[in-house]
Design an enzyme around this catalytic site. Structure first.
Site, PDB file in Angstrom:
ATOM      1  N   ASP A  82      18.760 -18.041 -10.366  1.00  0.00           N
ATOM      2  CA  ASP A  82      19.956 -18.559 -11.011  1.00  0.00           C
ATOM      3  C   ASP A  82      20.481 -17.570 -12.053  1.00  0.00           C
ATOM      4  O   ASP A  82      19.816 -17.330 -13.062  1.00  0.00           O
ATOM      5  CB  ASP A  82      19.600 -19.892 -11.692  1.00  0.00           C
ATOM      6  CG  ASP A  82      20.795 -20.572 -12.324  1.00  0.00           C
ATOM      7  OD1 ASP A  82      21.930 -20.128 -12.070  1.00  0.00           O
ATOM      8  OD2 ASP A  82      20.592 -21.541 -13.074  1.00  0.00           O
TER       9      ASP A  82
ATOM     10  N   ASP B  85      28.766 -16.755 -10.947  1.00  0.00           N
ATOM     11  CA  ASP B  85      27.580 -17.601 -11.012  1.00  0.00           C
ATOM     12  C   ASP B  85      26.965 -17.730  -9.617  1.00  0.00           C
ATOM     13  O   ASP B  85      27.677 -17.999  -8.657  1.00  0.00           O
ATOM     14  CB  ASP B  85      27.996 -18.978 -11.561  1.00  0.00           C
ATOM     15  CG  ASP B  85      26.818 -19.933 -11.721  1.00  0.00           C
ATOM     16  OD1 ASP B  85      25.705 -19.449 -11.986  1.00  0.00           O
ATOM     17  OD2 ASP B  85      27.024 -21.143 -11.569  1.00  0.00           O
TER      18      ASP B  85
END
Ligand code: NAG
Ligand code: NAG
Length: 478
Positions: free
Chosen positions: A158, A357
């Site tokens: 992530d 992201d």
């Protein structure tokens, strides 16, 4: 063994967490590149290529020979060893999209709290509780080793968060079911606790958005990814093994109370910019440089390379360094459809700002940018019958009478005149066996941050030169 004192204490005093998050995408909806013919302004694709494959076909062998490179696989695809086990728990696309929306809300809440904190940084500030939204967890996994002897764990990666954590024995409060055996610090002769008085303990505040706690002299972290997913436990050090590289005293969370949408993974790897992220902790070896390619289909594999790999054809855009926090800020300057630049003023992108992201699925755009994109895309798709909106996606087509379709090419330009043409698999998402939608969504507020999501990153090699302050894209990465 009785529940350790520290747990009852810190669970009662309940952390007010908010943070980045990840989202899970069951990406059973991808286009096969072998069926793709790329023309100047349209891609022709077979509608059948919308359907998922059930056999794993790993990509490029040459990549595996790169040093410090890990295979990346989709959580629910056939290349994941977790997929069998996860089948029952595989979320529907509408769940995935609502988790995606929750992640976006959490990112916004975190950014708002950072702005607020900056304004009043001389005072102690409690970050607001973020309630009412759940969130998903990342779609893409890699395996790393922790401990001596090392135990291999499958972890979500992530770029929107910083702390790396894994579930740990004795799971004093709660562990969810995971595929790999749960890491037991007692079986590692290099494990140690981080003490409450160490400076690294205090660094948890910025890495997690929460003030650390203390239990019997051991630093206790807590990270929440919305109101349902969290990990709380001992802040620890142990040896981390990435491919053949060994990092003693890597700091991570040893989770004693873990719950949420992490599937059967063992935890999460935080690739953000904070000093506690894996990127910062491995900086002496990798120079804060990493790249990944997310597989274009769930039935294929991608990779995560730590350190500089010999890459060709990478175009770099500067990170927007005027922004703080752990996110990776970039500047979108324009969008084009079929080679025609859309009439969107630069101020539209500038006022909102944008991040890239790995955990957000669908790219979010300022409302004026999205409406221009949707209008031009509709114009290019006008021969196909429209279908009703699906969740956050409002530009949809009924393709039941077609075997192949022509999809307008979508291009993004970033600061530094970096122009990338998205492949059709980054443009359309199939929401049923006959309906596909434009894979973008508009923010409702012009000031809300734009997010360049993972669907639009598929098949590119995305390069994060964090030390050099720039982000790169190379086509045909995997
Ligand atoms: C780490 O701290 C916990 C809680 O204080 C304690 O139970 C455990 O024995 C410690 N482990 C080591 C290796 O010191
Ligand atoms: C598909 O073709 C049939 C037969 O021509 C027609 O009746 C139907 O409305 C078409 N469906 C769509 C979604 O266009």
């Amino acid at each position: 063994m009785a529940t350790p004192h520290f747990l009852s204490t810190f669970i009662k005093s309940s952390f007010l967490f908010l943070v980045s998050i990840s989202c899970f995408l069951e990406q059973t909806h991808a286009f096969e590149s072998k069926n793709t013919k790329i023309q100047d302004s349209f891609h022709t694709i077979q509608v059948s290529s919308l359907f998922p494959a059930s056999v794993c076909s790993p990509s490029k062998d040459s990549i595996k020979k790169r040093p410090s490179t890990l295979e990346v696989f989709h959580r629910h695809g056939p290349c994941s060893k977790l997929s069998q086990d996860e089948a029952a728990a595989t979320p529907s696309l509408s769940d995935i999209l609502s988790h995606d929306q929750s992640r976006v809300k959490s990112i916004r809440a975190r950014l708002d709290s950072i702005r607020t904190t900056d304004k009043v940084k001389d005072k102690k500030v409690n970050l607001p509780v973020q309630s009412g939204s759940s969130l998903g967890s990342g779609n893409y996994l890699v395996s790393m080793g922790i401990g001596s002897p090392k135990k291999t764990l499958s972890l979500i990666f992530d770029t929107g968060s910083d702390l790396t954590w894994t579930q740990c024995q004795p799971c004093a409060r709660s562990c969810y079911k995971q595929q790999d055996p749960i890491f037991d610090p007692k079986t590692s002769n290099s494990y140690s606790n981080v003490s409450c008085t160490s400076t690294t303990c205090s660094q948890l505040s910025s890495a997690t958005g929460n003030t650390p706690s203390c239990s019997l002299g051991t630093c206790v972290y807590g990270i929440q990814y919305g109101d349902q997913s969290f990990s709380v436990g001992l802040f620890s050090k142990d040896t981390l093994t990435i491919a053949t590289d060994v990092f003693p005293n890597f700091m991570f969370g040893c989770g004693q109370n873990n719950r949420g949408l992490f599937g059967r993974t063992a935890g999460l790897i935080g690739l953000g910019r904070d000093p506690l992220s894996i990127v910062s902790q491995t900086a002496t070896k990798y120079g804060k440089y990493f790249s990944y390619c997310l597989p274009s289909k769930p039935s294929s594999t991608g990779y995560l390379t730590l350190g500089k790999a010999a890459l060709g054809g990478v175009q770099f855009t500067p990170f927007d360094s005027s922004q703080g926090s752990s996110f990776y800020y970039i500047s979108i300057t324009s969008i084009a459809i079929s080679g025609q630049q859309l009439p969107i003023g630069r101020a539209v992108f500038k006022n909102a700002g944008a991040i890239i992201d790995s955990g957000t699925v669908i790219t979010r755009l300022p409302p004026a940018a999205y409406s221009a994109l949707s209008a031009a895309f509709k114009q290019g798709m006008k021969k196909y019958p429209a279908a009703p909106a699906f969740s956050i996606l409002d530009t949809c087509y009924d393709l039941s009478n077609y075997t192949s379709i022509s999809v307008p090419t979508v291009s993004f330009t970033f600061d530094g005149e970096v122009k990338i043409n998205l492949s059709p698999l980054g443009t359309l998402i199939a929401v049923s066996s006959t309906v596909a939608c434009l894979a973008f969504a508009g923010n409702s507020d012009a000031a809300s941050i734009g997010i360049f999501g993972n669907m639009q990153q598929l098949a590119f090699e995305v390069v994060y030169d964090v030390a050099g302050g720039k982000l790169g894209f190379a086509a045909a990465g995997c």
